[in-house]
Design a protein around this motif. Sequence first.
Motif, PDB file in Angstrom:
ATOM      1  N   LEU A 134     106.153  39.369  -3.826  1.00 13.77           N
ATOM      2  CA  LEU A 134     105.908  38.379  -2.780  1.00 13.77           C
ATOM      3  C   LEU A 134     105.248  37.116  -3.331  1.00 13.77           C
ATOM      4  O   LEU A 134     104.178  36.722  -2.894  1.00 13.77           O
ATOM      5  CB  LEU A 134     105.032  38.968  -1.675  1.00 13.77           C
ATOM      6  CG  LEU A 134     105.668  40.104  -0.892  1.00 13.77           C
ATOM      7  CD1 LEU A 134     104.638  40.779  -0.014  1.00 13.77           C
ATOM      8  CD2 LEU A 134     106.824  39.583  -0.036  1.00 13.77           C
TER       9      LEU A 134
ATOM     10  N   HIS B  91      99.998  47.451   3.293  1.00 14.94           N
ATOM     11  CA  HIS B  91     100.216  46.002   3.220  1.00 14.94           C
ATOM     12  C   HIS B  91     101.563  45.760   3.893  1.00 14.94           C
ATOM     13  O   HIS B  91     102.587  46.159   3.374  1.00 14.94           O
ATOM     14  CB  HIS B  91     100.194  45.575   1.742  1.00 14.94           C
ATOM     15  CG  HIS B  91     100.495  44.122   1.514  1.00 14.94           C
ATOM     16  ND1 HIS B  91     100.494  43.554   0.270  1.00 14.94           N
ATOM     17  CD2 HIS B  91     100.800  43.122   2.365  1.00 14.94           C
ATOM     18  CE1 HIS B  91     100.788  42.269   0.362  1.00 14.94           C
ATOM     19  NE2 HIS B  91     100.989  41.981   1.618  1.00 14.94           N
TER      20      HIS B  91
ATOM     21  N   HIS C 290     100.545  38.202   6.602  1.00 13.60           N
ATOM     22  CA  HIS C 290     100.281  39.366   5.749  1.00 13.60           C
ATOM     23  C   HIS C 290      99.228  40.213   6.442  1.00 13.60           C
ATOM     24  O   HIS C 290      98.189  39.700   6.853  1.00 13.60           O
ATOM     25  CB  HIS C 290      99.764  38.948   4.375  1.00 13.60           C
ATOM     26  CG  HIS C 290     100.773  38.179   3.572  1.00 13.60           C
ATOM     27  ND1 HIS C 290     101.476  38.740   2.536  1.00 13.60           N
ATOM     28  CD2 HIS C 290     101.193  36.899   3.674  1.00 13.60           C
ATOM     29  CE1 HIS C 290     102.292  37.830   2.021  1.00 13.60           C
ATOM     30  NE2 HIS C 290     102.138  36.690   2.698  1.00 13.60           N
TER      31      HIS C 290
ATOM     32  N   HIS D 101     104.095  43.263   6.816  1.00 14.52           N
ATOM     33  CA  HIS D 101     104.413  41.891   7.201  1.00 14.52           C
ATOM     34  C   HIS D 101     105.025  41.841   8.578  1.00 14.52           C
ATOM     35  O   HIS D 101     106.239  41.907   8.714  1.00 14.52           O
ATOM     36  CB  HIS D 101     105.314  41.253   6.149  1.00 14.52           C
ATOM     37  CG  HIS D 101     104.672  41.290   4.809  1.00 14.52           C
ATOM     38  ND1 HIS D 101     104.887  42.305   3.902  1.00 14.52           N
ATOM     39  CD2 HIS D 101     103.718  40.502   4.272  1.00 14.52           C
ATOM     40  CE1 HIS D 101     104.114  42.110   2.859  1.00 14.52           C
ATOM     41  NE2 HIS D 101     103.397  41.037   3.051  1.00 14.52           N
TER      42      HIS D 101
END
Lengths: 242, 287
Positions: free
Chosen positions: B220, B115, B102, B117
């Motif tokens: 998530l 944010h 993350h 990934h």
Amino acid sequence: MAMSIAQDLRKRAGHVWARRLPLLGLVVLSALPMNAHEFITTNITWNREISRVFHRRCISCHHSGGPAFDLSSYRQVRPWAEAIKHEVLERRMPPWGAIKGFGTFQNEDALSETEIALISSWVEGGAPQGDPGLLPKQTTVGKAASLPSGTTETLSLAGGTLTLKQTVRIAAVRPETLPEGASLRLIAQRRDGAIEPLLWLYRYAPRFRRTYYFKTPMTFRAGTKIQMVPPVGSLSLLLAGE
Amino acid sequence: MLSLILVSALLGSAASQVEVPSLDYVCPMDPEVRAALPGSCNRCGMKLVVGVADPLEYGLDLELRPRAPRPNRPVEVFFVVKEPNTGKRVQEFEIVHERPFHLFVLSESLDFFLHEHPTLGRDGRFRFTARFPKPGMYRLLCDFYPKGGTPQMLVRTALIPGTRGLSLSTLPAELTAGLTEKNGPNMAVELDLQPRVPIAGAQTMMFFRIKPVDGFEKYLGSWSHLLASSDDLVDVIHAHPFLADGGPQVQFNMIFPRARSYRLWAQFQRKGVVNTVVFDVTVSELQ
Ligand SMILES: [Cu+2]
């Protein structure tokens, strides 16, 4: 010491208890000795998590006969709990003096975000001792990084920007004269435009002055600009030999 | 679930010097979560582990391509994770909240938040493509869990040049504290703090209230993700809810480190849409 215990008590009384039980908290606390039963609201304990962090990050200085008071056992640590939380959250202890993640160093001994959270939650939760069976078996005092020798030549950066006249390998940075409490960032602007973080000093404390050794020496070509923001004092750049 | 015994009750509840069963199983992500028997964490779903791990810090190299990215143009960002003792590249990671990595990206003025990934390539590097909107400093909070290690939360710095080099700001980000309700794309969020003005070093309880609650779902693997940053980007903290059950209230507990302003980004998902809402809080000194 007596002074700081009193202070410690006052702080505890001030914010953990008084918030909920303004009067009761104060009365009860001032009547009890230090190790009396307290409200324990955490599962984190000295014996399990905290002693391990301290052995790695604090004991190298905080041992009996060392440069700072002993913090190697629960009995020594407990009266200092509030002060420890405060020093750790303010990033004054351990006295690394730089912000993590802006340059990487071989002798870095700052706490990670996880360790800061662990210590502060432990103190906020009443700083319990826990199961004695979980104390670490051997005390591994943080290994002193073996630092490169033969760094003889230095370049001096006094305020503002230094443009390199030839290719150099910079092994380390050492603060020279900086005002107490100064914060600054040191960056390198390469000829191709790339910019690299070197060091972020935070609230400089001259009594904890130290040399910051990069994980690996950094090579910069002639024309690279080394810049200090804001330009508040002077630093030395220690050059690596061949 | 029954086996899970949470001694850490709400702040200020019972005194407990009482004997508790030996709670040998601990959540690797949250050391407050303990159990007497194997199972998984009721907060984050991670498998509980037994024994006391030494939380060693892993190496993490950041690389940008091109090395001198232009604002608002695509940049490839690479991360290499290295084993702390041997320096060997780590290739195996635990999946936490549905992802092995993350990443949170913050700009110096705190007006940019991401944010993301990064994905693990065959070569053992994590990568993703970013756009940094303006020249300046960006802090990257990297959250990952190498197999056989302990969870890592490491910050790295990316410096994005402008047309005439880089000018770093010497002032903290300008934040204005305010708890007025915030609106995401399909949700409204209110924040209530206890104490009303957080105190540095003391536990603050944060109650987020969302509406409407129909269609509220995990994002998530968690009812919410929260990131907090101080106005000088020194403290960057990632948290998951202390209490949440899919109802309108989501509680986080946080210890704000210093008496400064902090910006919070809270993320919630409703009907497949992620809502990121921003609140600024001012933290006061202990009197
Ligand atoms: Cu994530």
